[in-house]
Write a protein that holds these residues in place. Structure first.
Motif, PDB file in Angstrom:
ATOM      1  N   ASP A   1       0.823  -1.175  -0.005  1.00 26.90           N
ATOM      2  CA  ASP A   1       0.050  -0.024   0.144  1.00 26.90           C
ATOM      3  C   ASP A   1       0.949   1.184  -0.123  1.00 26.90           C
ATOM      4  O   ASP A   1       0.526   2.306  -0.651  1.00 26.90           O
ATOM      5  CB  ASP A   1      -0.854   0.068   1.213  1.00 26.90           C
TER       6      ASP A   1
ATOM      7  N   ARG B   1       3.901   1.578  -1.024  1.00 27.34           N
ATOM      8  CA  ARG B   1       4.457   1.690  -2.486  1.00 27.34           C
ATOM      9  C   ARG B   1       3.392   2.087  -3.321  1.00 27.34           C
ATOM     10  O   ARG B   1       3.849   2.915  -4.606  1.00 27.34           O
ATOM     11  CB  ARG B   1       4.885   0.233  -2.954  1.00 27.34           C
ATOM     12  N   PHE B   2       2.092   1.630  -3.358  1.00 28.08           N
ATOM     13  CA  PHE B   2       1.119   2.367  -4.089  1.00 28.08           C
ATOM     14  C   PHE B   2       1.074   3.849  -3.990  1.00 28.08           C
ATOM     15  O   PHE B   2       0.645   4.641  -4.899  1.00 28.08           O
ATOM     16  CB  PHE B   2      -0.004   1.641  -4.286  1.00 28.08           C
ATOM     17  N   GLU B   3       1.147   4.142  -2.527  1.00 21.93           N
ATOM     18  CA  GLU B   3       0.946   5.674  -2.359  1.00 21.93           C
ATOM     19  C   GLU B   3       1.989   6.296  -2.897  1.00 21.93           C
ATOM     20  O   GLU B   3       1.689   7.513  -3.579  1.00 21.93           O
ATOM     21  CB  GLU B   3       0.894   5.694  -0.915  1.00 21.93           C
ATOM     22  N   GLN B   4       3.107   5.660  -3.000  1.00 20.68           N
ATOM     23  CA  GLN B   4       4.298   6.563  -3.629  1.00 20.68           C
ATOM     24  C   GLN B   4       4.128   6.534  -5.140  1.00 20.68           C
ATOM     25  O   GLN B   4       4.558   7.644  -5.653  1.00 20.68           O
ATOM     26  CB  GLN B   4       5.593   5.726  -3.258  1.00 20.68           C
ATOM     27  N   VAL B   5       3.721   5.428  -5.682  1.00 18.62           N
ATOM     28  CA  VAL B   5       3.609   5.521  -7.202  1.00 18.62           C
ATOM     29  C   VAL B   5       2.476   6.340  -7.353  1.00 18.62           C
ATOM     30  O   VAL B   5       2.651   7.322  -8.624  1.00 18.62           O
ATOM     31  CB  VAL B   5       3.029   4.126  -7.608  1.00 18.62           C
ATOM     32  N   ASP B   6       1.343   6.519  -6.578  1.00 22.07           N
ATOM     33  CA  ASP B   6       0.431   7.778  -6.999  1.00 22.07           C
ATOM     34  C   ASP B   6       0.810   9.142  -6.669  1.00 22.07           C
ATOM     35  O   ASP B   6       0.481   9.776  -7.616  1.00 22.07           O
ATOM     36  CB  ASP B   6      -0.787   7.605  -5.846  1.00 22.07           C
ATOM     37  N   LYS B   7       1.771   9.185  -5.569  1.00 21.81           N
ATOM     38  CA  LYS B   7       2.184  10.671  -5.651  1.00 21.81           C
ATOM     39  C   LYS B   7       3.188  10.750  -6.898  1.00 21.81           C
ATOM     40  O   LYS B   7       3.226  11.846  -7.339  1.00 21.81           O
ATOM     41  CB  LYS B   7       3.121  10.723  -4.421  1.00 21.81           C
ATOM     42  N   ARG B   8       4.147   9.944  -7.371  1.00 19.08           N
ATOM     43  CA  ARG B   8       4.786  10.145  -8.398  1.00 19.08           C
ATOM     44  C   ARG B   8       3.967  10.196  -9.645  1.00 19.08           C
ATOM     45  O   ARG B   8       4.309  11.298 -10.357  1.00 19.08           O
ATOM     46  CB  ARG B   8       5.705   8.752  -8.623  1.00 19.08           C
ATOM     47  N   PHE B   9       2.868   9.587  -9.921  1.00 19.40           N
ATOM     48  CA  PHE B   9       2.026   9.988 -11.071  1.00 19.40           C
ATOM     49  C   PHE B   9       1.477  11.328 -10.756  1.00 19.40           C
ATOM     50  O   PHE B   9       1.315  12.169 -11.782  1.00 19.40           O
ATOM     51  CB  PHE B   9       0.770   8.908 -11.190  1.00 19.40           C
ATOM     52  N   GLU B  10       0.898  11.881  -9.806  1.00 24.11           N
ATOM     53  CA  GLU B  10       0.682  13.238  -9.509  1.00 24.11           C
ATOM     54  C   GLU B  10       1.729  14.175 -10.028  1.00 24.11           C
ATOM     55  O   GLU B  10       1.345  15.182 -10.486  1.00 24.11           O
ATOM     56  CB  GLU B  10       0.199  13.598  -8.019  1.00 24.11           C
TER      57      GLU B  10
END
Length: 139
Positions: free
Chosen positions: A78, A80-89
């Motif tokens: 989770d 990691r997914f939050e980090q990926v979401d932040k990176r996508f943002e």
């Protein structure tokens, strides 16, 4: 002699009868042995039940530990997914900035192009006017 035979028959008859009855109906030693065997089996079942309870408790503890490990892994995923979401943002914000820049550049280039076009039209008009005045003999 016949009395003797009769006496022996009377004495053997009860022994034969007792033997016959003993063969048909088991004595108390038989029941004691059977009950002892049943008691041993019951004791073994109780011991096996206790072993099974201990095994199930160990299994439960092991499963709880494993589920905690899986929960921790899901928490890491989770994160990691939050980090990926932040990176996508961040990437989306960068793309929006780039598109704004490109839009401003296009507007600037459009303005520059219009200025150059206006200048070229102006020069063309002056050249045509000069040619027209030359034909008329003004120059």
């Amino acid at each position: 002699m016949s009395e003797k035979i009769e006496k022996q028959e009377k004495e053997t008859f009860p022994q034969e009868f007792q033997t016959l009855i003993a063969g048909i109906f088991p004595n108390t030693r038989y029941f004691d042995a059977r009950f002892d065997l049943l008691q041993v089996q019951i004791d073994e079942l109780k011991k096996n039940q206790e072993d099974l309870k201990i095994g199930l408790k160990d299994l439960k503890d092991d499963m709880n530990y494993r589920f905690q490990q899986v929960d921790k892994r899901f928490e890491q995923v989770d994160k990691r997914f939050e980090q990926v979401d932040k990176r996508f943002e961040q990437i989306i914000a960068s793309i929006e900035k780039l598109s704004d820049r490109l839009e401003n550049r296009d507007n600037e280039l459009r303005n520059f192009t219009m200025k150059m076009f206006s200048i070229s039209i102006g020069i063309s008009i002056l050249g045509a006017l000069g040619a027209f005045l030359k034909i008329l003999g003004v120059f």
